[in-house]
Design a protein around this motif. Structure first.
Motif, PDB file in Angstrom:
ATOM      1  N   THR A  71     -11.055   7.524  -8.330  1.00  0.00           N
ATOM      2  CA  THR A  71      -9.796   8.249  -8.252  1.00  0.00           C
ATOM      3  C   THR A  71     -10.088   9.746  -8.248  1.00  0.00           C
ATOM      4  O   THR A  71     -11.084  10.202  -8.812  1.00  0.00           O
ATOM      5  CB  THR A  71      -8.862   7.885  -9.421  1.00  0.00           C
ATOM      6  OG1 THR A  71      -7.573   8.471  -9.192  1.00  0.00           O
ATOM      7  CG2 THR A  71      -9.402   8.380 -10.752  1.00  0.00           C
ATOM      8  N   GLU A  72      -9.220  10.508  -7.605  1.00  0.00           N
ATOM      9  CA  GLU A  72      -9.451  11.946  -7.454  1.00  0.00           C
ATOM     10  C   GLU A  72      -8.418  12.792  -8.186  1.00  0.00           C
ATOM     11  O   GLU A  72      -8.299  13.996  -7.925  1.00  0.00           O
ATOM     12  CB  GLU A  72      -9.493  12.292  -5.970  1.00  0.00           C
ATOM     13  CG  GLU A  72     -10.665  11.632  -5.252  1.00  0.00           C
ATOM     14  CD  GLU A  72     -10.707  11.951  -3.781  1.00  0.00           C
ATOM     15  OE1 GLU A  72     -10.935  13.135  -3.434  1.00  0.00           O
ATOM     16  OE2 GLU A  72     -10.511  11.029  -2.963  1.00  0.00           O
ATOM     17  N   SER A  73      -7.683  12.177  -9.107  1.00  0.00           N
ATOM     18  CA  SER A  73      -6.760  12.931  -9.951  1.00  0.00           C
ATOM     19  C   SER A  73      -6.586  12.184 -11.262  1.00  0.00           C
ATOM     20  O   SER A  73      -7.177  11.115 -11.468  1.00  0.00           O
ATOM     21  CB  SER A  73      -5.411  13.144  -9.251  1.00  0.00           C
ATOM     22  OG  SER A  73      -4.755  11.900  -9.043  1.00  0.00           O
ATOM     23  N   VAL A  97      -5.016   4.426  -8.332  1.00  0.00           N
ATOM     24  CA  VAL A  97      -6.188   5.206  -7.916  1.00  0.00           C
ATOM     25  C   VAL A  97      -5.789   6.138  -6.784  1.00  0.00           C
ATOM     26  O   VAL A  97      -5.138   5.726  -5.821  1.00  0.00           O
ATOM     27  CB  VAL A  97      -7.363   4.282  -7.503  1.00  0.00           C
ATOM     28  CG1 VAL A  97      -6.946   3.286  -6.434  1.00  0.00           C
ATOM     29  CG2 VAL A  97      -8.561   5.092  -7.048  1.00  0.00           C
ATOM     30  N   ASP A  98      -6.127   7.400  -6.921  1.00  0.00           N
ATOM     31  CA  ASP A  98      -5.795   8.431  -5.942  1.00  0.00           C
ATOM     32  C   ASP A  98      -6.994   8.642  -5.031  1.00  0.00           C
ATOM     33  O   ASP A  98      -7.982   9.274  -5.410  1.00  0.00           O
ATOM     34  CB  ASP A  98      -5.431   9.719  -6.681  1.00  0.00           C
ATOM     35  CG  ASP A  98      -4.959  10.823  -5.744  1.00  0.00           C
ATOM     36  OD1 ASP A  98      -4.826  10.554  -4.533  1.00  0.00           O
ATOM     37  OD2 ASP A  98      -4.723  11.946  -6.215  1.00  0.00           O
ATOM     38  N   ASN A 131       0.230   7.107  -3.845  1.00  0.00           N
ATOM     39  CA  ASN A 131       0.703   7.927  -2.723  1.00  0.00           C
ATOM     40  C   ASN A 131       0.759   7.138  -1.415  1.00  0.00           C
ATOM     41  O   ASN A 131      -0.260   6.697  -0.892  1.00  0.00           O
ATOM     42  CB  ASN A 131      -0.156   9.183  -2.527  1.00  0.00           C
ATOM     43  CG  ASN A 131      -0.099  10.114  -3.723  1.00  0.00           C
ATOM     44  OD1 ASN A 131       0.914  10.166  -4.413  1.00  0.00           O
ATOM     45  ND2 ASN A 131      -1.190  10.847  -3.962  1.00  0.00           N
ATOM     46  N   GLY A 132       1.965   6.961  -0.914  1.00  0.00           N
ATOM     47  CA  GLY A 132       2.145   6.346   0.386  1.00  0.00           C
ATOM     48  C   GLY A 132       1.903   4.845   0.390  1.00  0.00           C
ATOM     49  O   GLY A 132       2.053   4.163  -0.619  1.00  0.00           O
ATOM     50  N   ASP A 133       1.499   4.333   1.525  1.00  0.00           N
ATOM     51  CA  ASP A 133       1.303   2.903   1.725  1.00  0.00           C
ATOM     52  C   ASP A 133       0.141   2.413   0.867  1.00  0.00           C
ATOM     53  O   ASP A 133      -0.985   2.913   0.975  1.00  0.00           O
ATOM     54  CB  ASP A 133       1.018   2.652   3.208  1.00  0.00           C
ATOM     55  CG  ASP A 133       0.997   1.170   3.550  1.00  0.00           C
ATOM     56  OD1 ASP A 133       1.004   0.346   2.631  1.00  0.00           O
ATOM     57  OD2 ASP A 133       0.965   0.857   4.751  1.00  0.00           O
ATOM     58  N   HIS A 134       0.398   1.393   0.032  1.00  0.00           N
ATOM     59  CA  HIS A 134      -0.655   0.893  -0.846  1.00  0.00           C
ATOM     60  C   HIS A 134      -1.743   0.157  -0.075  1.00  0.00           C
ATOM     61  O   HIS A 134      -2.770  -0.201  -0.655  1.00  0.00           O
ATOM     62  CB  HIS A 134      -0.068  -0.027  -1.922  1.00  0.00           C
ATOM     63  CG  HIS A 134       0.260  -1.407  -1.449  1.00  0.00           C
ATOM     64  ND1 HIS A 134       1.466  -1.737  -0.873  1.00  0.00           N
ATOM     65  CD2 HIS A 134      -0.477  -2.559  -1.452  1.00  0.00           C
ATOM     66  CE1 HIS A 134       1.466  -3.019  -0.551  1.00  0.00           C
ATOM     67  NE2 HIS A 134       0.299  -3.546  -0.884  1.00  0.00           N
TER      68      HIS A 134
END
Length: 300
Positions: free
Chosen positions: A164-166, A172-173, A209-212
């Motif tokens: 993840t990036e956040s 998970v980002d 964020n957006g489409d999983h």
């Protein structure tokens, strides 16, 4: 800063040597072996959600028992961790976790993914703990570069770690940059005709964020691929091994603790890679025995 990091690494090894049972430092007693060792390309073990905690010695004790079983494997080449290796990402927890790995030397190769708890579990300490994870993982040989997503080629197999990036908790980002990097790595593995194993703390459909399906849509373009996740602490059941959004996924229970239904902990997976098939078996590493009824073969 480098001197401080080096000092912490030395301290972690010394503390682990003091705390580890003497038996794990001795030559290992053989614990398990591959089903067809003469045909084996490589074999690796997958554990998840170790959750080493500074004030919970019972978790560390169980961890050392698990490492002892892994170290005694006759054919195991690589040990993989799926994140939440520590409870809070604290230095003392990292000292115990990575120090134990350095001192015990349970496998020739280590592949370690980060989890939301390693990043502070939503407390706002992501940037600091991201750097801490990288430093300790590099200390035991993971060779992470600028990002905490990376890959290794071991015995002609691609071991790919996502992150993840956040400061996320239950999702998970994954940025477009990370997805582009993943595509490039998978293209390379595919062009070379090599198996690819993707390791991420969160399941394949836990995307922020957006489409999983952003991640699974990419993974579906590739064959000879298996995705491993943890995070859920779910007990070992049939749905622990399932196809999620078209991706073959193994969701590993919390290895060092009993699950929320009271089932015994110590569960992880052993993966045996052959020329034309992959065999996955679940094992109770704490009690040193295979879990009956949980053996899966994939022909390629």
């Amino acid at each position: 800063m480098e001197i401080l990091i080096s000092a912490k690494n030395i301290i972690s090894t010394i503390l682990a040597l003091i705390l580890l049972p003497i038996t794990i430092m001795m030559p290992p007693t053989e614990s398990y072996e591959a089903k067809n060792p003469d045909e084996l390309k490589t074999s690796f073990t997958v554990l998840s959600d170790i959750h080493i905690e500074g004030n919970k010695s019972s978790t560390f004790e169980k961890f050392t028992e698990i490492l002892k079983d892994v170290k005694g494997a006759k054919d195991n080449d690589t040990l993989v961790f799926l994140g939440d290796n520590t409870m809070n990402g604290q230095d003392i927890e990292s000292i115990f976790f990575y120090g134990a790995l350095k001192a015990a030397n349970p496998a020739d190769n280590l592949v370690i993914a980060p989890g939301n708890h390693d990043y502070g579990n939503g407390t706002g300490a992501y940037d600091e703990l991201k750097g801490r994870f990288k430093r300790y993982a590099n200390f035991v040989g993971c060779d992470i570069g600028d990002n905490n997503y990376y890959y290794k080629v071991i015995d002609d197999c691609y071991f790919i770690v996502l992150t993840t990036e956040s400061d996320t908790v239950n999702d998970v980002d994954i940025s477009d940059a990370q997805l582009s990097w993943l595509k490039d790595v998978l293209d390379k593995a595919s062009a070379e005709g090599k198996y690819a194993f993707v390791f991420n703390h969160h399941p394949v459909n836990y995307i922020k964020n957006g489409d999983h399906t952003r991640l699974s849509a990419l993974l579906n373009d590739y064959e000879d691929l298996i995705y491993f996740s943890g995070h859920t602490h779910s007990p070992l059941r049939e749905y622990s091994v399932s196809v999620v959004d078209g991706v073959q996924q193994f969701n590993i229970p919390r290895t060092t603790d009993d699950d929320y239904e009271g089932n015994a902990g110590g569960i992880g997976a052993v993966v045996e890679v052959y020329e034309d098939e992959i065999l996955v078996r679940f094992r109770d590493f704490d009690d040193s025995e295979w879990v009956e009824g949980y053996e899966y073969t994939f022909a390629y």
